[in-house]
Design an enzyme around this catalytic site. Sequence first.
Site, PDB file in Angstrom:
ATOM      1  N   LYS A 115      -0.655   4.489   4.449  1.00  0.00           N
ATOM      2  CA  LYS A 115      -1.587   3.616   4.840  1.00  0.00           C
ATOM      3  C   LYS A 115      -1.321   3.476   6.688  1.00  0.00           C
ATOM      4  CE  LYS A 115      -4.268   0.027   4.974  1.00  0.00           C
ATOM      5  NZ  LYS A 115      -5.835   0.365   4.970  1.00  0.00           N
ATOM      6  N   HIS A 118       0.786  -1.160   0.120  1.00  0.00           N
ATOM      7  CA  HIS A 118       0.121   0.020  -0.071  1.00  0.00           C
ATOM      8  C   HIS A 118       0.844   1.192   0.144  1.00  0.00           C
ATOM      9  CE1 HIS A 118      -3.515  -2.680   1.126  1.00  0.00           C
ATOM     10  NE2 HIS A 118      -4.135  -1.748   0.778  1.00  0.00           N
TER      11      HIS A 118
END
Length: 240
Positions: A139, A135
């Site tokens: 995140k 990600h």
Amino acid sequence: MKILLIGYGKMGKAIERLATARGHEVVGKIDDTNPALLQHIDVNEVDVAIEFTRPEAAYQNISTCLERGIKVISGTTGWLDRFDEIKAQTQQHNGTFLYASNFSLGVNLFFALNKQLAKLMAGYEDYQPTMEEIHHTQKLDAPSGTAITLAEGLIAHYPDKDQWVNEDNKKASDLSIISKRIDKVPGTHSVTYQSEMDEIMIQHTAHTRDSFAVGAIVVADWIKDQKGFLTMDDFLRIGG
């Protein structure tokens, strides 16, 4: 549909843009600057609340919606230690709630594929599963909620695995999830079954946040006419 946005970060802004383009109306936006609005907004002006905030705020936001009779969906991850409390509150208040670790249609089909593959692979001891999720650097939680959903789906159908761990672990009873954070990556999840001879991999790659936002809008439009504690399987009518 009249939408109350709870959380006005990147996801909230994407939902507003796409919902408006689809003819829906955003009747309120709640963020860190005006949290009290949730207690005072006219519930008759809201069809559904869409909640994308932070783990430490999600429980109270959802609980308040249920207390006030606002139908709510949430995509916030990292708060699921209180999930059973929200389920009980949904029933107590005769409310409507749906949580999804990921609202993307493609991801939810990927969840179903993951379960089916785990059922198939469970009989072949030479193949050991591992997972990886990547990600963007903003995140907050690791592993991602999507990765945890994938892990739980695999473990439920794979007798040799007892739990997931967020590290490269060779213990036979553990499912290893490797989390990576790379700038500007919306989200990539892979499940790999490896033997000494070969490997099988399934992977989902998100190209933009719009797939998550569109999914949330479509689910919200559906849930406004529903009642109770619901899941994405209810929405997609996926069995197994």
